[in-house]
Motif scaffolding. Structure first.
Motif, PDB file in Angstrom:
ATOM      1  N   GLU A  58       0.808  -1.215   0.000  1.00  0.00           N
ATOM      2  CA  GLU A  58       0.000   0.000   0.000  1.00  0.00           C
ATOM      3  C   GLU A  58       0.841   1.264   0.000  1.00  0.00           C
ATOM      4  O   GLU A  58       0.540   2.225  -0.697  1.00  0.00           O
ATOM      5  CB  GLU A  58      -0.934   0.018   1.210  1.00  0.00           C
ATOM      6  CG  GLU A  58      -2.103  -0.931   1.101  1.00  0.00           C
ATOM      7  CD  GLU A  58      -3.198  -0.593   2.094  1.00  0.00           C
ATOM      8  OE1 GLU A  58      -2.908   0.085   3.108  1.00  0.00           O
ATOM      9  OE2 GLU A  58      -4.344  -0.997   1.849  1.00  0.00           O
ATOM     10  N   GLU A  59       1.880   1.266   0.833  1.00  0.00           N
ATOM     11  CA  GLU A  59       2.704   2.469   0.925  1.00  0.00           C
ATOM     12  C   GLU A  59       4.022   2.163   1.620  1.00  0.00           C
ATOM     13  O   GLU A  59       4.168   1.151   2.315  1.00  0.00           O
ATOM     14  CB  GLU A  59       1.976   3.567   1.711  1.00  0.00           C
ATOM     15  CG  GLU A  59       1.666   3.170   3.153  1.00  0.00           C
ATOM     16  CD  GLU A  59       1.047   4.289   3.951  1.00  0.00           C
ATOM     17  OE1 GLU A  59       1.561   5.430   3.874  1.00  0.00           O
ATOM     18  OE2 GLU A  59       0.057   4.029   4.672  1.00  0.00           O
ATOM     19  N   LYS A  60       4.956   3.054   1.410  1.00  0.00           N
ATOM     20  CA  LYS A  60       6.198   3.047   2.175  1.00  0.00           C
ATOM     21  C   LYS A  60       5.980   4.023   3.328  1.00  0.00           C
ATOM     22  O   LYS A  60       5.685   5.198   3.101  1.00  0.00           O
ATOM     23  CB  LYS A  60       7.365   3.487   1.296  1.00  0.00           C
ATOM     24  CG  LYS A  60       8.706   3.507   2.003  1.00  0.00           C
ATOM     25  CD  LYS A  60       9.808   3.918   1.031  1.00  0.00           C
ATOM     26  CE  LYS A  60      11.146   4.052   1.751  1.00  0.00           C
ATOM     27  NZ  LYS A  60      12.227   4.472   0.815  1.00  0.00           N
ATOM     28  N   VAL A  61       6.080   3.537   4.546  1.00  0.00           N
ATOM     29  CA  VAL A  61       5.779   4.365   5.717  1.00  0.00           C
ATOM     30  C   VAL A  61       6.999   5.230   6.044  1.00  0.00           C
ATOM     31  O   VAL A  61       8.087   4.709   6.288  1.00  0.00           O
ATOM     32  CB  VAL A  61       5.409   3.492   6.936  1.00  0.00           C
ATOM     33  CG1 VAL A  61       5.074   4.375   8.142  1.00  0.00           C
ATOM     34  CG2 VAL A  61       4.231   2.582   6.591  1.00  0.00           C
ATOM     35  N   GLU A  62       6.797   6.559   6.063  1.00  0.00           N
ATOM     36  CA  GLU A  62       7.892   7.483   6.310  1.00  0.00           C
ATOM     37  C   GLU A  62       7.822   8.129   7.695  1.00  0.00           C
ATOM     38  O   GLU A  62       8.843   8.463   8.277  1.00  0.00           O
ATOM     39  CB  GLU A  62       7.887   8.602   5.245  1.00  0.00           C
ATOM     40  CG  GLU A  62       7.998   8.098   3.807  1.00  0.00           C
ATOM     41  CD  GLU A  62       9.390   7.617   3.446  1.00  0.00           C
ATOM     42  OE1 GLU A  62      10.281   7.623   4.316  1.00  0.00           O
ATOM     43  OE2 GLU A  62       9.592   7.235   2.278  1.00  0.00           O
ATOM     44  N   ASP A  63       6.613   8.313   8.213  1.00  0.00           N
ATOM     45  CA  ASP A  63       6.430   8.991   9.500  1.00  0.00           C
ATOM     46  C   ASP A  63       6.861   8.089  10.657  1.00  0.00           C
ATOM     47  O   ASP A  63       6.418   6.945  10.766  1.00  0.00           O
ATOM     48  CB  ASP A  63       4.959   9.397   9.662  1.00  0.00           C
ATOM     49  CG  ASP A  63       4.704  10.117  10.965  1.00  0.00           C
ATOM     50  OD1 ASP A  63       5.077  11.294  11.069  1.00  0.00           O
ATOM     51  OD2 ASP A  63       4.152   9.494  11.896  1.00  0.00           O
ATOM     52  N   ASN A  64       7.719   8.600  11.540  1.00  0.00           N
ATOM     53  CA  ASN A  64       8.243   7.784  12.638  1.00  0.00           C
ATOM     54  C   ASN A  64       7.155   7.316  13.594  1.00  0.00           C
ATOM     55  O   ASN A  64       7.208   6.188  14.097  1.00  0.00           O
ATOM     56  CB  ASN A  64       9.312   8.557  13.414  1.00  0.00           C
ATOM     57  CG  ASN A  64      10.666   8.511  12.724  1.00  0.00           C
ATOM     58  OD1 ASN A  64      10.868   7.761  11.774  1.00  0.00           O
ATOM     59  ND2 ASN A  64      11.603   9.321  13.201  1.00  0.00           N
ATOM     60  N   THR A  65       6.191   8.168  13.868  1.00  0.00           N
ATOM     61  CA  THR A  65       5.105   7.774  14.766  1.00  0.00           C
ATOM     62  C   THR A  65       4.324   6.607  14.189  1.00  0.00           C
ATOM     63  O   THR A  65       3.979   5.650  14.902  1.00  0.00           O
ATOM     64  CB  THR A  65       4.155   8.959  15.032  1.00  0.00           C
ATOM     65  OG1 THR A  65       4.882  10.006  15.687  1.00  0.00           O
ATOM     66  CG2 THR A  65       2.999   8.542  15.934  1.00  0.00           C
ATOM     67  N   GLU A  66       4.059   6.660  12.878  1.00  0.00           N
ATOM     68  CA  GLU A  66       3.341   5.563  12.236  1.00  0.00           C
ATOM     69  C   GLU A  66       4.174   4.284  12.192  1.00  0.00           C
ATOM     70  O   GLU A  66       3.643   3.179  12.271  1.00  0.00           O
ATOM     71  CB  GLU A  66       2.918   5.980  10.817  1.00  0.00           C
ATOM     72  CG  GLU A  66       1.886   7.096  10.773  1.00  0.00           C
ATOM     73  CD  GLU A  66       0.666   6.765  11.623  1.00  0.00           C
ATOM     74  OE1 GLU A  66       0.125   5.655  11.474  1.00  0.00           O
ATOM     75  OE2 GLU A  66       0.261   7.625  12.429  1.00  0.00           O
ATOM     76  N   LYS A  67       5.471   4.435  12.093  1.00  0.00           N
ATOM     77  CA  LYS A  67       6.355   3.263  12.125  1.00  0.00           C
ATOM     78  C   LYS A  67       6.261   2.575  13.486  1.00  0.00           C
ATOM     79  O   LYS A  67       6.151   1.352  13.579  1.00  0.00           O
ATOM     80  CB  LYS A  67       7.803   3.682  11.854  1.00  0.00           C
ATOM     81  CG  LYS A  67       8.081   4.113  10.420  1.00  0.00           C
ATOM     82  CD  LYS A  67       9.535   4.543  10.263  1.00  0.00           C
ATOM     83  CE  LYS A  67       9.821   4.990   8.831  1.00  0.00           C
ATOM     84  NZ  LYS A  67      11.232   5.419   8.662  1.00  0.00           N
ATOM     85  N   VAL A  68       6.326   3.392  14.550  1.00  0.00           N
ATOM     86  CA  VAL A  68       6.262   2.837  15.904  1.00  0.00           C
ATOM     87  C   VAL A  68       4.924   2.159  16.137  1.00  0.00           C
ATOM     88  O   VAL A  68       4.851   1.012  16.593  1.00  0.00           O
ATOM     89  CB  VAL A  68       6.490   3.944  16.952  1.00  0.00           C
ATOM     90  CG1 VAL A  68       6.230   3.396  18.366  1.00  0.00           C
ATOM     91  CG2 VAL A  68       7.913   4.478  16.863  1.00  0.00           C
ATOM     92  N   LYS A  69       3.835   2.847  15.818  1.00  0.00           N
ATOM     93  CA  LYS A  69       2.502   2.287  16.043  1.00  0.00           C
ATOM     94  C   LYS A  69       2.282   1.032  15.214  1.00  0.00           C
ATOM     95  O   LYS A  69       1.689   0.049  15.685  1.00  0.00           O
ATOM     96  CB  LYS A  69       1.432   3.332  15.704  1.00  0.00           C
ATOM     97  CG  LYS A  69       1.360   4.479  16.694  1.00  0.00           C
ATOM     98  CD  LYS A  69       0.227   5.436  16.349  1.00  0.00           C
ATOM     99  CE  LYS A  69       0.101   6.537  17.392  1.00  0.00           C
ATOM    100  NZ  LYS A  69      -1.026   7.454  17.087  1.00  0.00           N
ATOM    101  N   GLY A  70       2.766   1.043  13.984  1.00  0.00           N
ATOM    102  CA  GLY A  70       2.586  -0.114  13.109  1.00  0.00           C
ATOM    103  C   GLY A  70       3.325  -1.331  13.610  1.00  0.00           C
ATOM    104  O   GLY A  70       2.792  -2.446  13.592  1.00  0.00           O
ATOM    105  N   LEU A  71       4.558  -1.134  14.094  1.00  0.00           N
ATOM    106  CA  LEU A  71       5.346  -2.267  14.571  1.00  0.00           C
ATOM    107  C   LEU A  71       4.783  -2.818  15.877  1.00  0.00           C
ATOM    108  O   LEU A  71       4.740  -4.036  16.074  1.00  0.00           O
ATOM    109  CB  LEU A  71       6.800  -1.848  14.761  1.00  0.00           C
ATOM    110  CG  LEU A  71       7.831  -2.977  14.645  1.00  0.00           C
ATOM    111  CD1 LEU A  71       7.750  -3.631  13.271  1.00  0.00           C
ATOM    112  CD2 LEU A  71       9.231  -2.451  14.906  1.00  0.00           C
ATOM    113  N   VAL A  72       4.327  -1.932  16.762  1.00  0.00           N
ATOM    114  CA  VAL A  72       3.713  -2.390  18.014  1.00  0.00           C
ATOM    115  C   VAL A  72       2.443  -3.186  17.710  1.00  0.00           C
ATOM    116  O   VAL A  72       2.189  -4.235  18.316  1.00  0.00           O
ATOM    117  CB  VAL A  72       3.392  -1.201  18.946  1.00  0.00           C
ATOM    118  CG1 VAL A  72       2.570  -1.664  20.143  1.00  0.00           C
ATOM    119  CG2 VAL A  72       4.681  -0.542  19.429  1.00  0.00           C
ATOM    120  N   ALA A  73       1.648  -2.710  16.761  1.00  0.00           N
ATOM    121  CA  ALA A  73       0.421  -3.421  16.387  1.00  0.00           C
ATOM    122  C   ALA A  73       0.736  -4.795  15.802  1.00  0.00           C
ATOM    123  O   ALA A  73       0.046  -5.782  16.081  1.00  0.00           O
ATOM    124  CB  ALA A  73      -0.374  -2.594  15.381  1.00  0.00           C
TER     125      ALA A  73
END
Length: 255
Positions: free
Chosen positions: A150-165
């Motif tokens: 879908e996308e390459k995630v660039e935002d650090n907050t979204e990276k953190v939330k995505g990995l925790v999820a």
């Protein structure tokens, strides 16, 4: 820009075996239709780090070189999926050793069991003994993935939330990020999860390494729970006693 190892990407996927048997998917409705829905699962897409082994090897390798928005189908051989079937992981055990797990049921082929922390499935019953297969259920099978980047995630907050999820199933977790610190606020329920001790180390290592931020804190959140007061907890003081108490206090004050 082409996807590279170490990139955070958001993917949608459906995994199948034997042509059309769905065993995993990010599509909630498809999961329900195929009887694999997990109420604690996260649907709508996973955030993964390319090359980190957060998906099966064959799929992980296929991400590299693709562009965001790519959609395709991939067939993965057993050695790059869930491994070859290992005969050494099939054990013959006494029915007596597993009787606590049967309860009111009789053992049957396909029945899931757990022995010394290992999960397996009964593959055969021979008199008072059972053969238990501790291989992954899809070991030895060729699998197919239909997936979309879908996308390459660039935002650090979204990276953190995505990995925790991805690791915990917790969505939209509270985070705070500065140049030298990642703070992740976790609910108290996680402290009762035995796997969390290992999981939190994996998350911390991955985020510190990939984001280049040197420190990470997990903050355990304890919400305030007001004490409950029932009618039986309220002690009524008779009017006379109340008056006497007030009079006594006044007299002591005057003295």
């Amino acid at each position: 820009m082409a996807i590279e190892k170490g990139d955070f990407i958001k993917i949608q996927y459906t995994g199948k075996f034997d042509d059309d048997m769905v065993f995993d998917t990010t599509d909630e409705q498809l999961a329900k239709e195929n009887g694999i829905y997990n109420p604690r699962g996260v649907y709508g897409g996973d955030v993964v780090v390319v090359g980190s082994g957060q998906t099966i090897k064959g799929l992980d390798e296929d991400f590299e070189g693709k562009e965001p928005g790519y959609t395709g189908t991939l067939t993965v051989p057993p050695e790059k999926a869930f491994g070859a079937h290992n005969p050494a992981l099939v054990e013959t055990l006494s029915v007596t050793k597993l009787k606590d797990q049967f309860k009111d049921k009789n053992p049957y082929p396909g029945m899931p069991v757990e022995v010394n922390g290992k999960r397996g499935v009964i593959s055969q019953i021979i008199g008072r003994r059972v053969r238990v297969d501790f291989n992954h259920a899809l070991a030895g099978k060729e699998v197919q993935y239909d997936y979309t980047i879908e996308e390459k995630v660039e935002d650090n907050t979204e990276k953190v939330k995505g990995l925790v999820a991805l690791y915990t199933g917790l969505e939209d977790i509270e985070t705070e990020i500065t140049d030298d610190l990642i703070r992740i606020v976790t609910p108290i329920e996680l402290s009762f999860n035995q796997r969390w001790l290992v999981t939190k180390v994996n998350i911390a290592t991955e985020l510190i390494d990939r984001l280049g931020i040197p420190n990470l804190e997990f903050v355990e959140k304890h919400p305030y729970v007001p004490p409950e007061m029932g009618a039986e907890d309220i002690v009524e003081v008779p009017a006379e006693e109340n008056s006497e108490a007030e009079t006594t206090e006044e007299e002591e004050s005057e003295e």
